[in-house]
Design a protein around this motif. Structure first.
Motif, PDB file in Angstrom:
ATOM      1  N   ASN A 117      -8.664  14.987   6.819  1.00  0.00           N
ATOM      2  CA  ASN A 117      -7.709  14.254   5.992  1.00  0.00           C
ATOM      3  C   ASN A 117      -8.404  13.856   4.697  1.00  0.00           C
ATOM      4  OD1 ASN A 117      -5.433  12.874   5.161  1.00  0.00           O
ATOM      5  ND2 ASN A 117      -5.670  11.178   6.597  1.00  0.00           N
ATOM      6  N   LEU A 159      -9.946   0.605   2.443  1.00  0.00           N
ATOM      7  CA  LEU A 159     -10.333   1.433   3.588  1.00  0.00           C
ATOM      8  C   LEU A 159     -11.052   0.579   4.630  1.00  0.00           C
ATOM      9  CD1 LEU A 159     -10.475   4.682   4.156  1.00  0.00           C
ATOM     10  CD2 LEU A 159     -12.857   4.357   3.585  1.00  0.00           C
ATOM     11  N   GLN A 171     -11.781  12.147   5.502  1.00  0.00           N
ATOM     12  CA  GLN A 171     -12.041  11.806   6.894  1.00  0.00           C
ATOM     13  C   GLN A 171     -12.661  13.034   7.552  1.00  0.00           C
ATOM     14  OE1 GLN A 171      -8.613  11.262   9.453  1.00  0.00           O
ATOM     15  NE2 GLN A 171      -9.670   9.618  10.539  1.00  0.00           N
ATOM     16  N   VAL A 220      -7.715   5.961  -1.983  1.00  0.00           N
ATOM     17  CA  VAL A 220      -7.726   4.571  -1.543  1.00  0.00           C
ATOM     18  C   VAL A 220      -9.048   3.949  -1.985  1.00  0.00           C
ATOM     19  CG1 VAL A 220      -8.688   5.184   0.709  1.00  0.00           C
ATOM     20  CG2 VAL A 220      -7.365   3.093   0.497  1.00  0.00           C
ATOM     21  N   TRP A 263     -15.158   8.095   7.233  1.00  0.00           N
ATOM     22  CA  TRP A 263     -14.643   8.443   5.902  1.00  0.00           C
ATOM     23  C   TRP A 263     -15.811   8.543   4.932  1.00  0.00           C
ATOM     24  CZ3 TRP A 263      -9.517   9.403   4.707  1.00  0.00           C
ATOM     25  CH2 TRP A 263      -8.615   9.183   5.740  1.00  0.00           C
ATOM     26  N   ALA A 303      -7.711  11.052   1.378  1.00  0.00           N
ATOM     27  CA  ALA A 303      -6.863   9.942   0.938  1.00  0.00           C
ATOM     28  C   ALA A 303      -7.366   9.374  -0.388  1.00  0.00           C
ATOM     29  CB  ALA A 303      -6.853   8.842   1.991  1.00  0.00           C
ATOM     30  N   GLU A 353      -7.552   0.134  11.348  1.00  0.00           N
ATOM     31  CA  GLU A 353      -6.508   0.677  12.211  1.00  0.00           C
ATOM     32  C   GLU A 353      -5.698   1.749  11.492  1.00  0.00           C
ATOM     33  OE1 GLU A 353      -4.704  -2.263   9.637  1.00  0.00           O
ATOM     34  OE2 GLU A 353      -6.490  -2.418  10.859  1.00  0.00           O
ATOM     35  N   ARG A 354      -5.625   1.643  10.180  1.00  0.00           N
ATOM     36  CA  ARG A 354      -4.904   2.641   9.380  1.00  0.00           C
ATOM     37  C   ARG A 354      -5.801   3.832   9.030  1.00  0.00           C
ATOM     38  NH1 ARG A 354      -1.353   1.221   3.973  1.00  0.00           N
ATOM     39  NH2 ARG A 354      -0.587   3.321   3.652  1.00  0.00           N
ATOM     40  N   TYR A 355      -7.097   3.578   8.926  1.00  0.00           N
ATOM     41  CA  TYR A 355      -8.071   4.611   8.558  1.00  0.00           C
ATOM     42  C   TYR A 355      -9.188   4.665   9.601  1.00  0.00           C
ATOM     43  CZ  TYR A 355      -5.636   4.386   4.119  1.00  0.00           C
ATOM     44  OH  TYR A 355      -4.657   4.422   3.151  1.00  0.00           O
ATOM     45  N   ASN A 389      -8.824  -2.008   6.537  1.00  0.00           N
ATOM     46  CA  ASN A 389      -7.729  -1.478   7.339  1.00  0.00           C
ATOM     47  C   ASN A 389      -8.205  -0.387   8.301  1.00  0.00           C
ATOM     48  OD1 ASN A 389      -5.111  -2.723   6.117  1.00  0.00           O
ATOM     49  ND2 ASN A 389      -6.445  -2.230   4.386  1.00  0.00           N
TER      50      ASN A 389
END
Length: 81
Positions: free
Chosen positions: A18, A27, A9, A22, A38, A20, A32-34, A30
């Motif tokens: 960040n 990615l 990120q 995934v 990215w 991750a 709202e989560r990520y 979602n």
């Protein structure tokens, strides 16, 4: 078989905030989560640098640049008497 993918990120200055493991699909499904931007980063790929927090993303080369860390002074100098 799902192959691990790695994403970094980046903020508005292309600094990694960040990292991750995934899939791109997860990615994208979602946000709202990520949230945010990215960029995929790679492990063990020639001529590519795996992203770490604080690294800078270069969109021209699609690679990451490690932050500059100045060398530490040596402490093994012989004292003079």
């Amino acid at each position: 078989m799902i192959v691990a993918q790695y994403f970094a990120q980046i903020d508005d200055n292309n600094i990694v905030t960040n990292v991750a493991v995934v899939t791109r699909l997860f990615l994208d499904e979602n946000p709202e989560r990520y949230p945010g931007t990215w960029v995929e980063t790679f492990v063990d790929v020639p001529n590519k640098t795996y992203a770490g927090i604080g690294f800078t993303y270069d969109p021209a080369t699609k690679d990451f640049i490690a932050p500059y860390v100045p060398p530490r002074p040596t402490t093994n100098e012989t004292p003079t008497t």
